[in-house]
Design a protein around this motif. Structure first.
Motif, PDB file in Angstrom:
ATOM      1  N   CYS A  47      88.601  50.076  44.437  1.00  0.00           N
ATOM      2  CA  CYS A  47      87.141  50.000  44.594  1.00  0.00           C
ATOM      3  C   CYS A  47      86.486  51.350  44.344  1.00  0.00           C
ATOM      4  CB  CYS A  47      86.778  49.484  45.985  1.00  0.00           C
ATOM      5  SG  CYS A  47      87.178  47.745  46.229  1.00  0.00           S
ATOM      6  N   THR A  48      87.128  52.432  44.802  1.00  0.00           N
ATOM      7  CA  THR A  48      86.584  53.761  44.555  1.00  0.00           C
ATOM      8  C   THR A  48      86.562  54.068  43.073  1.00  0.00           C
ATOM      9  OG1 THR A  48      87.316  54.566  46.714  1.00  0.00           O
ATOM     10  CG2 THR A  48      86.909  56.234  45.011  1.00  0.00           C
ATOM     11  N   ALA A  51      83.734  52.065  41.471  1.00  0.00           N
ATOM     12  CA  ALA A  51      82.404  52.559  41.838  1.00  0.00           C
ATOM     13  C   ALA A  51      82.080  53.877  41.127  1.00  0.00           C
ATOM     14  CB  ALA A  51      82.308  52.748  43.358  1.00  0.00           C
ATOM     15  N   PHE A  59      78.022  53.076  47.753  1.00  0.00           N
ATOM     16  CA  PHE A  59      78.995  52.023  47.479  1.00  0.00           C
ATOM     17  C   PHE A  59      78.459  50.665  47.891  1.00  0.00           C
ATOM     18  CE2 PHE A  59      82.416  49.200  48.769  1.00  0.00           C
ATOM     19  CZ  PHE A  59      83.165  49.166  47.594  1.00  0.00           C
ATOM     20  N   ASP A  60      78.688  49.682  47.048  1.00  0.00           N
ATOM     21  CA  ASP A  60      78.318  48.295  47.336  1.00  0.00           C
ATOM     22  C   ASP A  60      79.404  47.412  46.754  1.00  0.00           C
ATOM     23  OD1 ASP A  60      77.282  45.726  47.495  1.00  0.00           O
ATOM     24  OD2 ASP A  60      75.287  46.306  46.819  1.00  0.00           O
ATOM     25  N   ALA A  61      80.197  46.792  47.627  1.00  0.00           N
ATOM     26  CA  ALA A  61      81.325  45.972  47.190  1.00  0.00           C
ATOM     27  C   ALA A  61      80.903  44.888  46.205  1.00  0.00           C
ATOM     28  CB  ALA A  61      82.028  45.354  48.392  1.00  0.00           C
ATOM     29  N   ASP A  65      83.082  44.247  42.632  1.00  0.00           N
ATOM     30  CA  ASP A  65      83.917  43.053  42.571  1.00  0.00           C
ATOM     31  C   ASP A  65      83.983  42.547  41.132  1.00  0.00           C
ATOM     32  OD1 ASP A  65      85.485  40.938  43.563  1.00  0.00           O
ATOM     33  OD2 ASP A  65      83.725  39.632  43.678  1.00  0.00           O
TER      34      ASP A  65
END
Length: 87
Positions: A47-48, A51, A59-61, A65
């Protein structure tokens, strides 16, 4: 990582030592890398990378995604993060 670095940001030699340690651990595990050119990853590090690669801050999942990164993109972001100061 911390056992191989003294500098902030780490030197190229320190980053090389970390990479070598990872390769040794992988080799010692007996695990085989996945075949093909696709790797599916999830959670923290993946995720990092997504992003940072896409400039998503804060950060916004929901925005990472399903992100697809090329090997070159992942390497570029990893190098950028590895050479950054933590302070």
């Amino acid at each position: 990582f911390e056992r191989h670095r003294a500098g902030d940001p780490p030197t190229d030699a320190e980053i090389g030592a970390v990479c070598a340690a990872v390769h040794r651990a992988f080799d010692a595990s007996g695990a085989q890398p996945p075949a093909g050119d696709t790797l599916i990853a999830l959670a923290g590090t993946a995720c990092t990378l997504a992003a940072v690669a896409r400039g998503i801050a804060p950060f916004d999942a929901a925005h990472v995604d399903g992100t697809v990164l090329s090997v070159d993109e992942a390497r570029t972001v990893a190098r950028r993060l590895a050479s950054s100061s933590v302070h």
